[in-house]
Design a protein around this motif. Structure first.
Motif, PDB file in Angstrom:
ATOM      1  N   LYS A  70      -0.022 -74.755  30.517  1.00 56.91           N
ATOM      2  CA  LYS A  70       0.417 -75.891  30.606  1.00 56.91           C
ATOM      3  C   LYS A  70      -0.251 -76.728  31.043  1.00 56.91           C
ATOM      4  O   LYS A  70      -1.421 -76.300  32.265  1.00 56.91           O
ATOM      5  N   LEU A  71      -1.321 -77.411  30.507  1.00 54.31           N
ATOM      6  CA  LEU A  71      -1.959 -78.224  30.641  1.00 54.31           C
ATOM      7  C   LEU A  71      -1.730 -79.738  30.355  1.00 54.31           C
ATOM      8  O   LEU A  71      -1.522 -80.552  29.253  1.00 54.31           O
ATOM      9  N   LYS A  72      -1.376 -80.625  31.293  1.00 51.59           N
ATOM     10  CA  LYS A  72      -0.588 -82.239  31.376  1.00 51.59           C
ATOM     11  C   LYS A  72      -2.052 -83.010  32.120  1.00 51.59           C
ATOM     12  O   LYS A  72      -1.546 -84.481  32.391  1.00 51.59           O
ATOM     13  N   ALA A 105      -9.760 -79.440  25.110  1.00 52.97           N
ATOM     14  CA  ALA A 105      -8.670 -78.512  25.728  1.00 52.97           C
ATOM     15  C   ALA A 105      -7.850 -77.610  23.745  1.00 52.97           C
ATOM     16  O   ALA A 105      -8.805 -76.378  22.893  1.00 52.97           O
ATOM     17  N   LYS A 106      -7.410 -78.410  22.827  1.00 49.61           N
ATOM     18  CA  LYS A 106      -7.312 -78.744  21.873  1.00 49.61           C
ATOM     19  C   LYS A 106      -7.836 -77.829  21.078  1.00 49.61           C
ATOM     20  O   LYS A 106      -7.855 -77.145  20.180  1.00 49.61           O
ATOM     21  N   SER A 162      -0.236 -83.883  27.035  1.00 51.71           N
ATOM     22  CA  SER A 162      -0.089 -82.732  27.191  1.00 51.71           C
ATOM     23  C   SER A 162      -0.313 -82.034  25.810  1.00 51.71           C
ATOM     24  O   SER A 162      -0.185 -82.076  24.852  1.00 51.71           O
ATOM     25  N   ILE A 163      -0.618 -80.520  26.480  1.00 54.12           N
ATOM     26  CA  ILE A 163      -0.592 -79.180  25.528  1.00 54.12           C
ATOM     27  C   ILE A 163       0.557 -78.373  26.388  1.00 54.12           C
ATOM     28  O   ILE A 163      -0.334 -77.779  27.334  1.00 54.12           O
ATOM     29  N   GLU A 164       1.165 -77.461  25.788  1.00 54.97           N
ATOM     30  CA  GLU A 164       1.528 -76.577  25.948  1.00 54.97           C
ATOM     31  C   GLU A 164       1.158 -75.527  25.064  1.00 54.97           C
ATOM     32  O   GLU A 164       1.134 -74.759  23.518  1.00 54.97           O
TER      33      GLU A 164
END
Length: 416
Positions: free
Chosen positions: A72-74, A81-82, A169-171
């Protein structure tokens, strides 16, 4: 009795502040009278004979599963990162580059083809938390050619753009191996076959075109004296509606279930009866909201099934396995409600013995082994004898040590 229940449910739907009540019972102690139970017993006898003619060699396969990590990156350079995930950056390099990422390792990941709330076919990948931690669930559009594609050392992610009400955000999941599905042992497959045979997967409880709505305003007082054709018409009316509870204390969905069960028993419609009773036992109903205090008051009524000549352990185990190739309309039980029902069962020791065996069975897939663990824990929670519960906990701790290390290490014994 039914009319009173329905009227009470209708009143509850208008005022959810009332206390929900469970169903009245007959002199035999069940929610179905002697005459109804006698009719059901005759049907069960014929179904048990039918089971002997079923294909007992059918093989069922576990859900697709693998081991992986979640991320998880918020905050930080999330867009970059994506891009790195798209370029299939290695996991170690990702962690070095994005130290602010929240990481969970050695997770059991389950893949399923399902229909989402938008009525779209999707591939769902989710982690299975052993300790009630927050779980990540990622959906991607379903594509048959990609469903079984190798994913070892690859990423899948869910990216959320920055909005006025939420940040970027990305999960993501990183897979340590490809997803695999393995055959269940014949003894487990036969339990699934038995449950499918008994439940009759060729039909459903409600009609396909059933609309959401409320129960009929009036229920005939003399419904038992109606002709079979009139009862069948009444059953058809009730199968045409999906009753949705307005709140936790709204009993109308469960009242509909009981009424469906009674009418289907009277008209020898076994498939509708058993699905209706199982829904009551599993509390499988739609509600606008539901609270734990209300769930506790909803009984399981497993004894009604045990009084009939049903192999209840095979029925419940057969609906508890999670499989990749189920029959259409296969019934999946609620593990928590099944655990509660088994705590009240006359065959409790038999159930618990098989669950311990399944937890320690190295030929069974990890997902079904962990489900067996949850099943056992839920059952033991509802056992009233404290000494028995302590003995069961000791047995469970021993069985847990037979799980794969990555799962056994996640189980906190102080919570058992």
């Amino acid at each position: 009795m039914i009319r009173k229940l329905v009227l009470a449910a209708a009143f509850t739907a208008l005022s959810c502040s009332l206390t929900a009540q469970e169903f009245a019972t007959y002199k035999n102690g069940f929610i179905y009278g002697e005459e109804t139970m006698s009719k059901l017993a005759k049907i069960v006898d014929s179904l048990n004979l039918k089971y002997k003619t079923c294909d007992l060699n059918q093989v069922f396969y576990s859900k697709l599963q693998t081991i992986g990590y979640s991320v998880k990156l918020k905050s930080g350079p999330i867009t970059q990162a994506k891009k790195d995930m798209d370029l299939n950056i290695s996991f170690d390099d990702f962690i070095k580059k994005y130290p602010e990422a929240v990481v969970k390792k050695d997770l059991l990941l389950i893949k399923s083809k399902t229909i989402n709330y938008r009525d779209k076919e999707v591939t769902e990948i989710r982690e299975l938390s052993v300790n009630d931690d927050d779980e990540i669930e990622i959906e991607t559009p379903y594509k048959k050619e990609l469903y079984t594609k190798p994913v070892k050392n690859k990423w899948v992610y869910s990216y959320s753009e920055k909005k006025s009400y939420s940040g970027e955000s990305i999960e993501a999941f990183y897979f340590l191996d490809n997803f695999k599905s393995i055959p269940l042992a014949p003894k487990y497959s036969r339990q699934i076959i038995y449950s499918d045979c008994l439940i009759d997967t060729s039909s459903s409880k409600l009609k396909k075109d059933a609309k959401q709505g409320g129960l009929p305003n009036e229920i005939p007082k003399n419904w038992r004296k109606l002709s079979k054709a009139e009862k069948e018409k009444l059953l058809d009316d009730f199968r045409s509606v999906q009753v949705v509870g307005l709140c936790s204390q709204d009993q109308s969905p469960r009242v509909q279930g009981v009424y469906l069960a009674l009418l289907s028993a009277e008209t020898a419609n076994w498939p509708v009866f058993l699905k209706s009773h199982l829904d009551i036992m599993n509390d499988r109903f739609e509600r606008a909201s539901d609270a734990s205090y209300a769930r506790e008051r909803r009984q399981t009524y497993i004894k009604e099934l045990e009084t009939l000549n049903i192999n209840v352990p095979d029925l419940i185990f057969g609906t508890s396995f999670r499989i990749e190739n189920p029959a259409d309309n296969h019934y999946y039980a609620s593990i928590s409600r099944s655990g509660r029902a088994v705590a009240e069962s006359k065959d409790r020791e038999l159930f618990l013995s098989q669950l311990l065996s399944m937890i320690g069975d190295e030929t069974l897939d990890d997902y079904n082994r962990i489900i067996s663990y949850f099943f056992y824990v839920n059952c033991n929670h509802y056992i009233k004898n404290e000494r028995e519960k302590k003995i069961n906990n000791i047995k469970l701790m021993t069985a847990v040590q037979k799980l794969p290390k990555y799962l056994a290490d996640q189980i906190k014994f102080e919570k058992i």
